[in-house]
Every structure is written in C-alpha cells, then in structure tokens.
Write a protein that holds these residues in place. Structure first.
Motif, PDB file in Angstrom:
ATOM      1  N   UNK A   1      11.485 -55.997  92.692  1.00  7.19           N
ATOM      2  CA  UNK A   1      12.907 -56.350  92.740  1.00  7.19           C
ATOM      3  C   UNK A   1      13.165 -57.473  93.743  1.00  7.19           C
ATOM      4  N   UNK A   2      13.970 -58.414  93.329  1.00  5.66           N
ATOM      5  CA  UNK A   2      14.321 -59.575  94.162  1.00  5.66           C
ATOM      6  C   UNK A   2      13.092 -60.368  94.577  1.00  5.66           C
ATOM      7  N   UNK A   3      12.013 -60.259  93.773  1.00  4.53           N
ATOM      8  CA  UNK A   3      10.811 -61.015  94.058  1.00  4.53           C
ATOM      9  C   UNK A   3      10.000 -60.497  95.226  1.00  4.53           C
ATOM     10  N   UNK A   4      10.299 -59.304  95.713  1.00  2.38           N
ATOM     11  CA  UNK A   4       9.584 -58.748  96.854  1.00  2.38           C
ATOM     12  C   UNK A   4       8.586 -57.705  96.379  1.00  2.38           C
ATOM     13  N   UNK A   5       7.339 -57.845  96.774  1.00  2.24           N
ATOM     14  CA  UNK A   5       6.314 -56.890  96.411  1.00  2.24           C
ATOM     15  C   UNK A   5       5.903 -56.986  94.950  1.00  2.24           C
ATOM     16  N   UNK A   6       5.203 -55.952  94.485  1.00  2.00           N
ATOM     17  CA  UNK A   6       4.657 -55.928  93.133  1.00  2.00           C
ATOM     18  C   UNK A   6       5.009 -54.609  92.456  1.00  2.00           C
ATOM     19  N   UNK A   7       5.570 -54.689  91.263  1.00  5.24           N
ATOM     20  CA  UNK A   7       5.841 -53.496  90.460  1.00  5.24           C
ATOM     21  C   UNK A   7       4.603 -53.192  89.622  1.00  5.24           C
ATOM     22  N   UNK A   8       4.102 -51.960  89.716  1.00  6.39           N
ATOM     23  CA  UNK A   8       2.894 -51.524  89.011  1.00  6.39           C
ATOM     24  C   UNK A   8       3.303 -50.505  87.950  1.00  6.39           C
ATOM     25  N   UNK A   9       2.981 -50.797  86.689  1.00 12.22           N
ATOM     26  CA  UNK A   9       3.335 -49.930  85.564  1.00 12.22           C
ATOM     27  C   UNK A   9       2.041 -49.428  84.911  1.00 12.22           C
TER      28      UNK A   9
ATOM     29  N   UNK B   1       2.876 -41.926  81.689  1.00  6.23           N
ATOM     30  CA  UNK B   1       3.387 -43.200  82.175  1.00  6.23           C
ATOM     31  C   UNK B   1       4.047 -43.010  83.543  1.00  6.23           C
ATOM     32  N   UNK B   2       3.874 -43.976  84.406  1.00  2.00           N
ATOM     33  CA  UNK B   2       4.508 -43.955  85.722  1.00  2.00           C
ATOM     34  C   UNK B   2       4.513 -45.369  86.291  1.00  2.00           C
ATOM     35  N   UNK B   3       5.436 -45.616  87.225  1.00  2.56           N
ATOM     36  CA  UNK B   3       5.554 -46.935  87.853  1.00  2.56           C
ATOM     37  C   UNK B   3       5.841 -46.760  89.335  1.00  2.56           C
ATOM     38  N   UNK B   4       5.520 -47.796  90.097  1.00  2.51           N
ATOM     39  CA  UNK B   4       5.809 -47.793  91.523  1.00  2.51           C
ATOM     40  C   UNK B   4       5.851 -49.234  91.999  1.00  2.51           C
ATOM     41  N   UNK B   5       6.572 -49.486  93.083  1.00  2.00           N
ATOM     42  CA  UNK B   5       6.637 -50.815  93.677  1.00  2.00           C
ATOM     43  C   UNK B   5       5.860 -50.810  94.987  1.00  2.00           C
ATOM     44  N   UNK B   6       4.944 -51.761  95.111  1.00  2.00           N
ATOM     45  CA  UNK B   6       4.081 -51.865  96.289  1.00  2.00           C
ATOM     46  C   UNK B   6       4.468 -53.122  97.061  1.00  2.00           C
ATOM     47  N   UNK B   7       4.630 -52.985  98.336  1.00  2.00           N
ATOM     48  CA  UNK B   7       5.059 -54.113  99.163  1.00  2.00           C
ATOM     49  C   UNK B   7       3.864 -54.972  99.581  1.00  2.00           C
ATOM     50  N   UNK B   8       3.192 -55.499  98.579  1.00  2.00           N
ATOM     51  CA  UNK B   8       2.068 -56.409  98.799  1.00  2.00           C
ATOM     52  C   UNK B   8       2.089 -57.463  97.698  1.00  2.00           C
TER      53      UNK B   8
END
Length: 321
Positions: free
Chosen positions: A241-249, A153-160
């Motif tokens: 976070x704060x509605x910016x970008x997309x969190x990918x899990x 398992x891993x997650x990351x936030x992408x600014x798109x």
C-alpha cells in the motif's frame, strides 16, 4: 463460493420441485405412467412421495451449500426403487396367475398387465439413473471417492523491498524456516527441488518443478508426475500500500482422494490449514523484517509442532542482548 456439485445439486432441487408438484397434483396420471396400480392406497403413497420431493427441493434450493443435502435425495431414491421394484414383481406374479385362466381372459389381462409392467420397468430404470446422478453429486459434495483439490490462499505485507523478498522466497531451501509443515526442501537442479514433510510419524516426500518465473513478480511450481503428493503453488509479489513494502500473495493447492486428502493436509498443516498458512506468512514477515521468528505465549502453533520450541521468546524493542 459455489462449486460444480452445488450447482448440480440446485438443478436437482428444481427437478424435485417439478416431480413433487406433479405427484401432488396428478397422482393418478403419475401412477399410470409409472405402471403402478391406480388404487386409493397407491395414490396416497404417490402424494406422500410428492411431499417428500417438495421438501428435498426446498432444502436444496434454500441452502447456501446444497451439495450435502443431496444425500436426502439418495435415501428417497432408494425408497422409490423399492416401491417400483415391488410393483414390477407384483405385475410378474399377476401375469403368471393369468396364464392359468381362460384363453380370451388371459389375452386381455396379459396385454394390460404387460404394458403396465413395461412402464414400471422403464420407470425403475429412469429412477436408477437419477439415483446414480444424485449419488455422484452427494459424493462430490462430501469429498468422497472423487478427485478435488484443496486450495489455500493467504496474503501479507512485508516491510522490505520487493527484490529482497522475492530472492528469499526463490531459494526454496528457506521455506522450512517459516513453513512449519515442511521438514526440508533441497534444490536438485536449477528449477527442481525435493520437498519433505512429516505427516504423523511418516515422512512424505515429493519433487517439485518451477513452471513459471517472473523475476520480482511471480514464482509458480508444481509436483512432478509420480510424486507421493500432488501439489502446486504460486506466490505473487506486488508493491505494498502506498508503494511501501511488498505484498505477498500465496496460493497452495493439493489434489487427491477427497477424505484422505483432507486428513493428510490437516495433519501436515495442523487442524486449520488456512490459519496455518497465515501463521506461516506471519513468520515469513518476521524473518524478513527482524531476521528471526519470535515466539510468544500466545503463539497459535500448538503442542503438536515441536519446532517452535527452538524459537526465542519475544522481547521488547531494545531488550535484545
């Protein structure tokens, strides 16, 4: 994280404590119930076995991962079976010798000896059953001879925007661009695709099917029955976070025979599968945000993976030609 084998191992730890306490507190009673001679030597051996049982219990109950400690019980069970086997054999020989004595003496001796022998046989059967349970628990905890999944398992936030991130991942043929353990993914139907990975010097292929899809939110897939690799995965997309970008899990799961499975996945992902998955997501973030994967001298891919050689070195912002 506790597993079923760890839970069972802790239960066996309590069994060890109970048996050990009984063997230390009442060795004569334990010996009588087990069909063992009530001699001073037998009582001493029973106390020694009880001490060993208490040590097993302390190790199993005091460890954060008690499963592997079950191997100590397996070794102890083998010693117990040897002692009980000797007791059964000794009773058989004594019964044979008593057959040559007088009728009345033979009747009394064979009666008592027969009862003790039956108790010894019953005790041996009980210990054999516990040994099987201990061995199964030890094998499960070690990943040998059983089917258990390897879960990453891993997650990351992408600014798109989420729709853009979802659309890129939904085209599975894009996955090898950032998942270095994959050689290729080829769509064969609307919801099916053919995956190919290089493991050592051999190609490993499997077919996967999309099981669940929620536009902009979820993609879940699994290998079809009969594939060389039994695997499944899912990726969830949520607002950052704060509605910016997309969190990918991302969750990946591989099933198979324990040790062989671990070795195969390690060769596919590198020595540290979870770290490799995080590195894959880091490359995914770079592709989504910059359009390419950047390679620096500190990149963790290592020398075993040749594909990073095609990536260009990172440059300061504004330094691109």
């Amino acid at each position: 994280m506790s597993t079923k084998s760890d839970t069972l191992a802790r239960a066996l730890g309590w069994v060890s404590l109970a048996l050990g306490a009984a063997q230390l507190a009442a060795p004569r009673t334990v010996n009588r119930l087990s069909g063992v001679d009530d001699s001073r030597l037998a009582r001493t051996v029973t106390r020694m076995v009880g001490t060993r049982q208490l040590m097993h219990g302390a190790a199993l109950l005091g460890s954060r991962r008690p499963g592997p400690w079950t191997w100590s019980r397996v070794v102890g069970d083998a010693l117990d079976l040897a002692l009980l086997g000797r007791a059964v054999t000794s009773r058989s020989r004594r019964s044979g010798r008593s057959g040559a004595s007088g009728r009345s003496g033979r009747s009394r001796a064979s009666g008592g000896s027969g009862r003790r022998r039956r108790r010894a046989v019953a005790a041996t059967a009980a210990v054999a059953g516990i040994t099987a349970l201990d061995l199964t628990t030890a094998l499960c905890s070690s990943g040998l001879g059983v089917r258990r999944p390897m879960r990453l398992q891993a997650s990351i936030t992408v600014n798109r925007p989420r729709e853009e991130v979802y659309a890129f991942w939904r085209d599975f043929e894009n996955l090898p661009a950032f998942m270095l353990h994959l050689d290729s993914v080829r769509a064969t139907a609307e919801r099916r695709s053919r995956w190919r990975a290089m493991v050592a010097t051999a190609d490993v292929e499997w077919e996967a099917e999309i099981l669940d899809e929620q536009a902009g939110e979820l993609i879940a897939w699994a290998s079809v029955r009969g594939s060389m690799v039994t695997t499944s995965g899912s990726v969830r997309f949520t607002d950052g976070p704060a509605g910016r970008g997309t969190a990918v899990h991302v969750t990946l799961e591989y099933r198979g025979r324990g040790r062989a499975l671990g070795a195969t996945v390690a060769r596919m992902f590198g020595e540290y599968p979870e770290q490799q998955l995080r590195d894959d997501l880091r490359r995914f973030k770079q592709i989504m945000e910059t359009g390419e994967v950047l390679l620096s001298e500190g990149s963790p891919e290592g020398v075993r993976l040749l594909r990073p050689l095609g990536q260009r070195p990172a440059q300061p912002v504004g330094g691109r030609s």
